[in-house]
Design a protein around this motif. Structure first.
Motif, PDB file in Angstrom:
ATOM      1  N   ILE A 123       0.842  -1.195   0.051  1.00  0.00           N
ATOM      2  CA  ILE A 123       0.033   0.109   0.103  1.00  0.00           C
ATOM      3  C   ILE A 123       0.676   1.325  -0.186  1.00  0.00           C
ATOM      4  N   ASN A 124       0.620   2.074  -0.673  1.00  0.00           N
ATOM      5  CA  ASN A 124       1.199   3.482  -0.967  1.00  0.00           C
ATOM      6  C   ASN A 124       0.876   4.467   0.438  1.00  0.00           C
ATOM      7  N   ARG A 125       1.726   4.006   1.330  1.00  0.00           N
ATOM      8  CA  ARG A 125       2.013   4.782   2.503  1.00  0.00           C
ATOM      9  C   ARG A 125       3.015   4.409   3.535  1.00  0.00           C
ATOM     10  N   GLU A 126       3.918   5.318   3.682  1.00  0.00           N
ATOM     11  CA  GLU A 126       5.258   5.118   4.256  1.00  0.00           C
ATOM     12  C   GLU A 126       5.071   5.766   5.834  1.00  0.00           C
ATOM     13  N   ARG A 127       5.320   4.837   6.618  1.00  0.00           N
ATOM     14  CA  ARG A 127       5.477   5.677   8.168  1.00  0.00           C
ATOM     15  C   ARG A 127       6.927   6.303   8.079  1.00  0.00           C
ATOM     16  N   VAL A 128       6.585   7.388   8.589  1.00  0.00           N
ATOM     17  CA  VAL A 128       7.633   8.345   8.814  1.00  0.00           C
ATOM     18  C   VAL A 128       7.620   9.182  10.283  1.00  0.00           C
ATOM     19  N   GLU A 129       8.476   9.803  10.898  1.00  0.00           N
ATOM     20  CA  GLU A 129       8.891  10.585  12.068  1.00  0.00           C
ATOM     21  C   GLU A 129       9.178  11.952  11.882  1.00  0.00           C
ATOM     22  N   ILE A 130       8.470  12.815  12.066  1.00  0.00           N
ATOM     23  CA  ILE A 130       8.666  14.266  11.739  1.00  0.00           C
ATOM     24  C   ILE A 130       9.312  14.785  13.311  1.00  0.00           C
ATOM     25  N   PRO A 131      10.657  15.120  13.371  1.00  0.00           N
ATOM     26  CA  PRO A 131      11.352  15.673  14.424  1.00  0.00           C
ATOM     27  C   PRO A 131      10.604  17.052  14.986  1.00  0.00           C
ATOM     28  N   LEU A 132      10.226  16.855  16.403  1.00  0.00           N
ATOM     29  CA  LEU A 132       9.552  18.141  17.069  1.00  0.00           C
ATOM     30  C   LEU A 132      10.540  18.746  17.966  1.00  0.00           C
ATOM     31  N   GLU A 133      10.128  19.750  18.719  1.00  0.00           N
ATOM     32  CA  GLU A 133      11.062  20.391  19.768  1.00  0.00           C
ATOM     33  C   GLU A 133      11.279  19.500  20.873  1.00  0.00           C
ATOM     34  N   THR A 134      10.090  18.780  21.171  1.00  0.00           N
ATOM     35  CA  THR A 134      10.071  17.653  22.095  1.00  0.00           C
ATOM     36  C   THR A 134       9.195  16.379  21.400  1.00  0.00           C
ATOM     37  N   GLY A 135      10.285  15.458  21.149  1.00  0.00           N
ATOM     38  CA  GLY A 135       9.555  14.208  20.660  1.00  0.00           C
ATOM     39  C   GLY A 135       9.527  14.186  19.118  1.00  0.00           C
TER      40      GLY A 135
END
Length: 385
Positions: A123-135
């Protein structure tokens, strides 16, 4: 009303309708709901453990059936079953009070089924993580087909949704069809950000939305000059606020206006309008990281777009259901009227003529989905045919 109303209370019916609009099968839905119809008579809050028990049981059965498909090498069929298993478990989990026994385990099981479905179904969806100031801000990235840099839309949650439910609205699929990628985010106060990192709601949504833009600008398949922003339900506060104060957004839209959500809380304390989830006050205290009602009311005081919308200087679309029982259509008028510096503004109130009259089109999401997809195609450089 056009909402499928199987139970005697709105909150349960809303969850069922969202599940059906997200890919649930009517036979499975009836099988889950029939044994708990009497439990709903006790009220929206009291019967929720029985609700989760039935919906998780169906999810468990689908996971077993998917394993049988997997053993035969039928991974696409397994993916289809895992997709519904995840949906039913997310729905059951969403209905519980904060800290309810089994809620944490159900959420983990739903996420695992979703991830496995992504893999098996290609399926055309990739899990990614966006850096925040916290977490971090967990997200799902759906890519538009073809080579080169593409427009993209950041799609954020409401109060009680998650990035998986955003994906199941089919907006990412329809945007991809129009040559536009989508980033579905679990922003602070929602989804994984709340459940696994304890990150509370940030009313100043530009703080986390800007981090999403930072990340997108680093992707070689994203056109940095064609980034849009939309949100569903309480995302009708977050998206306009972010577009107002993050100048890199080139277009915006709301799937349900939430112009003065702080005022909505006063109305809910006066028992005016419907709540979106059972155990409502406990949920908002959790989402905002509030210790009590007074603390919550103080933390939510900034959830008001009055005085901010004249900062939007890009195209903006306002949509709302005419019979929304949670958020008044008047807020769509307020939002639209205050977009005085938008070069192209549009307001669409869905009526009984087409459908989508309930909160965020829970009775029929197709009209909102199509309109928002076409809007971004027209304002970000996609295609409509």
């Amino acid at each position: 009303m056009a909402l499928f109303e199987y139970f005697p209370n709105y909150i349960w019916n809303l969850s069922v309708a969202i599940a059906m609009e997200s890919g649930g099968r009517i036979g499975e839905v009836i099988d889950m709901c029939k044994p708990i119809k009497d439990a709903a008579d006790a009220g929206a809050d009291a019967g929720t453990p029985a609700f989760m028990k039935q919906w998780v049981a169906m999810g468990d059965k689908l996971i077993e059936l998917a394993a049988e498909d997997e053993a035969k090498g039928r991974l696409f069929s397994a993916s289809n079953k895992l997709e519904r298993a995840a949906l039913y478990m997310f729905t059951g989990e969403r209905m519980q009070g904060h800290g309810h026994p089994g809620r944490k385990e159900t959420y983990a099981k739903a996420r695992a089924a979703f991830d496995k479905s992504t893999q098996f179904g290609k399926i055309n969806r990739e899990r990614v993580e966006i850096p925040l100031e916290t977490g971090t801000m967990p997200a799902l990235f759906t890519r538009a087909p073809g080579e080169g840099r593409k427009p993209v839309v950041v799609f954020c949650n409401g109060l009680d949704s998650c990035k998986e439910l955003l994906y199941w609205t089919q907006l990412p699929e329809q945007l991809a069809r129009r040559g536009i990628s989508t980033l579905c985010v679990d922003q602070p106060g929602s989804g994984e950000a709340l459940r696994l990192q304890d990150l509370p709601v940030d009313p100043h949504s530009e703080s986390w939305a800007s981090k999403a833009v930072d990340w997108l600008e680093q992707q070689d398949n994203v056109d940095p000059k064609a980034i849009g922003m939309t949100g569903i339900s309480l995302g009708g506060h977050f998206a306009p606020r972010a577009v107002a104060y993050e100048p890199r957004f080139a277009s915006g839209a709301v799937w349900g206006a939430n112009h003065n959500w702080r005022e909505v809380q006063d109305k809910r304390m006066a028992r005016e309008g419907e709540n979106p989830v059972p155990h409502y006050w406990a949920h908002v205290h959790w989402a905002f990281g509030a210790k009590d009602q007074d603390d919550f009311l103080e933390k939510s005081s900034a959830m008001n777009l009055n005085g901010h919308m004249d900062s939007i200087k890009v195209p903006f679309l306002v949509t709302h259901g005419a019979n929304d029982r949670q958020i008044s259509p008047q807020y769509a008028d307020d939002l639209y009227d205050q977009l005085v510096n938008s070069p192209r503004r549009e307001k669409v109130i869905f009526t009984a003529r087409e459908g989508g009259v309930e909160h965020v089109g829970a009775d029929n999401m197709s009209y909102g989905r199509d309109l928002i997809s076409d809007w971004f195609a027209e304002t970000l450089g996609g295609k409509t045919a």
